[in-house]
Design an enzyme around this catalytic site. Structure first.
Site, PDB file in Angstrom:
ATOM      1  N   GLN A 171      11.140  19.770 -10.938  1.00  0.00           N
ATOM      2  CA  GLN A 171      11.092  20.842 -10.052  1.00  0.00           C
ATOM      3  C   GLN A 171      11.940  21.879 -10.283  1.00  0.00           C
ATOM      4  O   GLN A 171      12.981  21.568 -11.318  1.00  0.00           O
ATOM      5  CB  GLN A 171      11.650  20.460  -8.447  1.00  0.00           C
ATOM      6  CG  GLN A 171      11.357  21.364  -8.022  1.00  0.00           C
ATOM      7  CD  GLN A 171      12.249  20.617  -6.134  1.00  0.00           C
ATOM      8  OE1 GLN A 171      12.545  20.108  -6.092  1.00  0.00           O
ATOM      9  NE2 GLN A 171      11.082  20.603  -5.756  1.00  0.00           N
ATOM     10  N   GLY A 172      11.681  23.298 -10.347  1.00  0.00           N
ATOM     11  CA  GLY A 172      12.599  24.063 -10.845  1.00  0.00           C
ATOM     12  C   GLY A 172      12.963  25.274  -9.648  1.00  0.00           C
ATOM     13  O   GLY A 172      12.781  26.003  -9.496  1.00  0.00           O
TER      14      GLY A 172
ATOM     15  N   SER B 288      16.526  24.882  -6.734  1.00  0.00           N
ATOM     16  CA  SER B 288      17.559  25.044  -6.850  1.00  0.00           C
ATOM     17  C   SER B 288      18.298  26.318  -8.362  1.00  0.00           C
ATOM     18  O   SER B 288      17.947  25.617  -9.028  1.00  0.00           O
ATOM     19  CB  SER B 288      18.829  24.141  -6.427  1.00  0.00           C
ATOM     20  OG  SER B 288      17.977  23.461  -5.355  1.00  0.00           O
TER      21      SER B 288
ATOM     22  N   SER C 151      15.601  17.371 -11.851  1.00  0.00           N
ATOM     23  CA  SER C 151      15.856  16.028 -12.006  1.00  0.00           C
ATOM     24  C   SER C 151      14.398  15.064 -13.914  1.00  0.00           C
ATOM     25  O   SER C 151      13.731  16.853 -13.505  1.00  0.00           O
ATOM     26  CB  SER C 151      15.142  14.494 -11.739  1.00  0.00           C
ATOM     27  OG  SER C 151      15.818  15.066 -10.227  1.00  0.00           O
TER      28      SER C 151
ATOM     29  N   GLU D 124       3.789  15.413   3.221  1.00  0.00           N
ATOM     30  CA  GLU D 124       4.276  13.908   3.817  1.00  0.00           C
ATOM     31  C   GLU D 124       4.979  14.603   5.576  1.00  0.00           C
ATOM     32  O   GLU D 124       5.143  15.649   5.454  1.00  0.00           O
ATOM     33  CB  GLU D 124       5.469  14.559   3.031  1.00  0.00           C
ATOM     34  CG  GLU D 124       6.617  13.937   3.371  1.00  0.00           C
ATOM     35  CD  GLU D 124       7.523  13.874   4.946  1.00  0.00           C
ATOM     36  OE1 GLU D 124       6.960  12.701   5.661  1.00  0.00           O
ATOM     37  OE2 GLU D 124       8.559  14.871   4.262  1.00  0.00           O
TER      38      GLU D 124
END
Lengths: 410, 324, 410, 324
Positions: C142-143, C145, C177, C260
């Site tokens: 993920q990119g 923040s 991560s 979700e």
């Protein structure tokens, strides 16, 4: 010795170091206070009825006056004792230990009205009021908060218009203790609505028997009638009763704060310490809320009491710390909010703990341990009154720690 | 199929009860010294027999439905006599005495509560002035005793001034019927939890409404994070209490192995939610919260009163620990 | 009976009432899941080394794919199983019970990248990526923040300039991560800085092997290297990799949320429940931190464990509640913040309690109970990551309870 | 005369120590893998002998002054070896062995810490690589043992990675000297409290500084009430710990009857302040707080490590309760 000390090798003299001891003179003062209180502290219970309680409080104040103990913190030229903070500390500690009654109806006069006059009143105001206060002859109440001005006191709206040599006051105050039996009120009114809200406020002495004043008692969650609403319908107050200048009332109100330099918490701290003693004794004698043995034998109860014990000790140390600060700074800093916050939160924890211990007596205020119910309910005032815990945290954050102020608040 | 939210139909029924209570028994009635317990009206409308078997005069619903009704009772601070009445009817059925259950549900036998006092042989009677029967609650033991078996009644100064409280002496008569009461203990826990959940929700609602209206420093106090976060934590507690109570109700009616642990857990979290939310409501109301005129303290006192029925937090936690 | 019911006298049918039971079909599904997991769950411990762990996670994902369990929540037309929320619940419960390894390197692809493509990607993007994700062949990271854009994600500054048919990206991301071993990144970049901050953001698939990317691992307080900083120095990304429209990335990022609907907490809830079981067993076997007997015999320890037990049950019930909501609403409401807040605070309380129990082993991560030290430190991520507890409380207050928004925030 | 605030002269001395530490031993050194414990420099400058008698090579100050120095040690996260060194010197004096005290204060005998491990007969050694002596601490019992009496040392993976930790087996040798250690227990508690106070203050300072700088939503996060109130509560805890620690130090040196209870209370509030403030500092730093690069976690780990010396919160509370 071979060590190079960063200082000159000598430690400061004993006299100017952190210290917990009392001087010989102070110890003698303590003896004097203790023996006087032993002789003169009223034996009878303070009446709960307003008029009788006023008479009781007045008589006790007169006794103290005659014993030479009135106005401990007031300067001598104002008729007081002009005692140092340490002597005040000793007085309050002994007072608490003797189980002497709270000042009650005398509180505002001795701690707010009188000190404000001393700081900002004119000669006539002082000459008239100060002796009456010291002798317990006049009862004062406070007229600061309004329904719309609580935490945000400066936005008060009770209006006063100058007509000739009088102020004509219309509006409403709230949370006024003792209003129904008070002679005078320290009253904040708005005399100018055009500028910033802190400007345009005037501090005035209001005779509570003036026509146009109506007092309505407020019943609290603890079933008492301690507080009142006060309504003003064109109440006329002589301009001569203004303390300081018209429109300068915000500064006059702040002057009272300088009077108390750390001593205000002493009675609270003493009371909480005494209650915790009681609670410890109670836990040792009462069956555990679950399981066998006494409540004290339950690890969870006992460790909560021990935690409170450590914190009550710390509250006392903080009080000593506040007095130490008071000895240096004439105007109390924002640090006062820290002790008040600590006390309020701690008092509530102790009272919650008490309810978990009294268990079977929880329902009945008349029962053997029923007084704890009232104490629990009453303790909310410490996190609400005189600035909520939320306001105190803001003060600590902004004025002690220097965090940015909220924009919208000014 | 797993679904912890009520259906539209269930919501509609629940809404009827909520509407009835807010119209006929608004919390403000307690400020006006209204001392009627509303049992007659609730009986008349059938709300107290919701989960009793039809042969006893009930509607045959499950515990989860009954809990939803008690949630509404808690919100409206309905008299603990309602709690006593429903439990007593269930106990009677459990004891095989459907006649007594029917008498209770038809209002012919009134029921109050009794809990032991500190002094052995004494007890407190709660909302029991007109009671014919008493539901005796003692840390997990439930029993029905005839009201005349309790003597020497003395009025007390109650923690919760809106509910009648007497101290009295237990006579020598035993309970009505034998045993079996333990079987209703899950129901007792779940309904008590549901009631406390309702108290917690009503206390929060009061606080939120006040936060939107009350202005200080030029804006509603609800715009300040400190107030927001007090409310958010209170909302979190009601969420936990809500779903745990429903879960426990279903686990019990479905006979799950861990039903007792679930029911204890429901009461533990709901009781805490009720007390903490009511305390927070007082704090958020500031000076007003310290007055009798505000409703916040009524929720706190009722939550504390009802907490006495469960035996106190330590007792509940010990019971739950014993199952671990 | 004589009662007038306010309703029509009938209760709703069993099938449409609150319910905790599983249908016959669901129970059979549970059996199927359980027996498959019993056969195929990896026996060996997941490697801690990055490359080996990636290989392990990929292999386990392929096993699941081959068993027909890949993309449980993905629609069937996307290659997934299209299972209902209840079936997902069952899967996760059994997965947790079987002690199956966490998705690890597969997490972002399966739960963020894939679902975003399914909702907003074009046919080519779906055709290329979705099968690779399901088979465990590609790892995503993920990119979102940035150092200056955490809680305030919308103020991200990583800049992308369109040059021909490419975006040229310069800037920095953080808390990524798996970055060092990822193939692709879901990247939010600023393509327009002129308007409101939520506008002008673009969601793009970044090939992590593109020239100009530098990954720097961040060591956490728990001594691991889970997170990374990613630096972009004129990284060229084909415009064909933009998902949705240029400048519409904020809405694209929100689309993932709808994927979700209450299931995200299940693994956390299962893990916490398991840890509390362990802690209970531990307390029963370890000496008390003070006094005699076991820790469990200390009332304070035991009641804290019991409190946590009640709360872990409540967390499970809240998870079921969230799934019940998810079955009704396609887009999750702000209530999700409540469960997340509850979980974060509870997880920290449980870990603090653990440290009070392990006592003698507190200093040494290698000791018999030393793993609790890492868990304690790790638990801070639940009150910090993915929105701090403070942000979650704001969301609950403003979006669930309707309290006024803070002016300055929008 | 009662005064819990240091005099200007005392402040000046304290400031010298703070300046020295911030220059020579800034907390950031721990990020750079600086493993020197600084004992040599502290000995050289006389800071460790502050309250030792002059005949043992000390400066003869009281416990309250010594506590102020330990507060500074806590702020700078000075090695626990400093704590061991000072206590060992005091113990030696108490045992009548001024020669040993002098050797310790001159750096000729190095001291580390030992605490019992879970397994009987085993212990953990803290900051004891080069130790000649070990200060053994076991829930209120203090003893000096020769380092060679501890064998089979194994390196461990420590909670606090900035302090060396070994597991080892206790030999059969007894402690140096006999009895008397109890007399130094008040000092032990007060100095440990002072150290924790320093940790609490430093953690808070870090959080406040970050709150003023870090911006989100267009303003410093310290402008948000939630952050303000976390900081205010932390500040309240340091205030309590500060005055209670000074009070306890004075009560002990003046021989007050309640000195032990005061000292236990000091450690109870200071330890809580250190742990909670450090946890709050991590939270306030957000993602940064979760990284090794931030100092917040160093304060937390050190506070936890030092809490092991006092025997844990339950042990302290039980001791205090036993005095009630």
């Amino acid at each position: 010795m071979g060590h190079k000390f960063p200082w000159d090798g000598r430690l400061p003299e004993k006299e100017v170091r952190v210290d917990l001891s009392f001087t010989q003179e102070q110890l003698m003062f303590r003896d004097e206070v203790r023996s006087w209180l032993a002789d003169y502290t009223p034996r009878e219970k303070r009446p709960s009825d307003g008029a009788a309680a006023r008479a009781f409080d007045s008589a006790w104040q007169l006794t103290q006056y005659e014993g030479g103990w009135a106005g401990l913190a007031w300067p001598e030229e104002a008729g007081g004792r002009g005692l140092s903070l340490i002597h005040q500390l000793i007085w309050h500690e002994e007072y608490g230990r003797a189980g002497a009654p709270p000042p009650g109806f005398m509180f505002i006069a001795l701690n707010h009205g009188g000190p404000t006059l001393i700081a900002k009143g004119n000669a006539a105001q002082k000459a008239f009021h100060l002796p009456r206060i010291l002798r317990g002859e006049s009862v004062w109440c406070q007229g600061f908060s309004e329904p719309g001005a609580g935490s945000d006191l400066a936005s008060l709206k009770t209006r006063a218009v100058i007509e000739g040599d009088e102020l004509v006051v219309t509006g409403q105050k709230i949370w006024t203790s003792y209003a129904a039996h008070a002679d005078y009120q320290e009253l904040l009114v708005r005399t100018d609505a055009s500028g910033p809200k802190q400007a345009g406020i005037t501090w005035v002495i209001c005779d509570m028997r003036s026509p146009g004043i109506t007092v309505r008692p407020i019943r609290t969650i603890n079933n008492d009638y301690h507080f009142n609403e006060v309504f003003y319908d064109s109440v006329r107050i002589p301009l001569a009763n203004v303390v300081g200048e018209v429109n300068d009332g915000w500064a006059v109100a702040q002057a009272t704060l300088a009077f108390e330099r750390g001593t205000a918490m002493i009675p609270h701290q003493m009371a909480l310490s005494r209650e915790l003693d009681e609670l410890t004794a109670l836990a040792k004698s009462i069956p555990a809320p679950s399981g066998s043995g006494t409540a004290w034998e339950r690890d969870d109860i006992r460790t909560r009491i021990a935690t409170a014990r450590a914190e009550v000790y710390a509250l006392k140390a903080m009080t000593y710390g506040a007095i130490s600060r008071g000895q240096r700074d004439n105007v109390p800093g924002a640090e006062g909010a820290i002790v008040a916050l600590y006390h309020g939160e701690l008092a509530q924890r102790v009272q919650r703990l008490a309810l978990d211990i009294i268990d079977d007596d929880l329902l009945d205020r008349d029962s053997a341990r029923g007084e704890w119910i009232g104490r629990y309910l009453d303790a909310f005032k410490y996190t609400i009154g005189g600035g909520t815990s939320q306001v105190r945290r803001n003060i600590i954050a902004e004025r002690v720690l220097g965090l940015p102020r909220e924009k919208a608040l000014n | 199929m797993v679904d912890l939210l009520p259906s539209d139909e269930q919501n509609a029924i629940q809404q009827e009860l909520v509407n009835f209570l807010s119209l006929e028994m608004p919390v403000d009635r307690l400020h006006q010294g209204d001392v009627t317990d509303g049992i007659d009206a609730l009986i008349e409308l059938g709300w107290l027999g919701l989960a009793l078997p039809e042969q006893a005069g009930g509607a045959g619903a499950g515990l989860a439905d009954e809990a939803q009704a008690f949630r509404a009772f808690g919100e409206a601070l309905v008299s603990p006599a309602a709690f006593a009445t429903v439990l007593a009817a269930h106990l009677s059925v459990g004891l095989g005495d459907e006649g007594r259950a029917r008498a209770i549900l038809e209002g012919d036998a009134r029921v109050g509560l009794a809990v032991p006092a500190a002094k052995a042989g004494e007890c407190y009677l709660i909302a029991a002035q007109q009671a014919d029967l008493l539901l005796m609650v003692d840390k997990g033991c439930l029993a029905l005793i005839p009201a005349p078996d309790v003597v020497d009644r003395v009025a007390c100064d109650p923690l919760d001034g809106t509910v009648d409280l007497q101290r009295a002496v237990l006579g020598s008569g035993g309970p009505v019927g034998e045993g079996l009461a333990e079987a209703e203990y899950d129901r007792f826990l779940v309904l008590l939890a549901a009631y406390q959940l309702g108290v917690a929700e009503a206390a929060l609602r009061t606080a939120v409404e006040y936060s939107k209206l009350r202005e200080q420093f030029g804006r509603p106090i609800g715009a300040f994070q400190s107030i927001k976060h007090l409310c958010a934590d209170a909302r979190m507690r009601t969420e936990a209490a809500q779903f745990q109570t429903i879960y426990a109700g279903l686990a019990s009616q479905d006979g799950h192995e861990d039903a007792r642990a679930q029911a204890l857990s429901a009461l533990i979290v709901a009781e805490e939610a009720a007390i903490l939310n009511a305390e927070a409501a007082i704090q958020i109301h500031g000076g007003m919260g310290f007055t009798d005129e505000c409703t916040a303290h009524l929720f706190l006192k009722r939550a504390r009163l009802m907490s006495r029925l469960g035996g106190g937090r330590a007792c509940l936690l010990d019971k739950l620990a014993a199952l671990s």
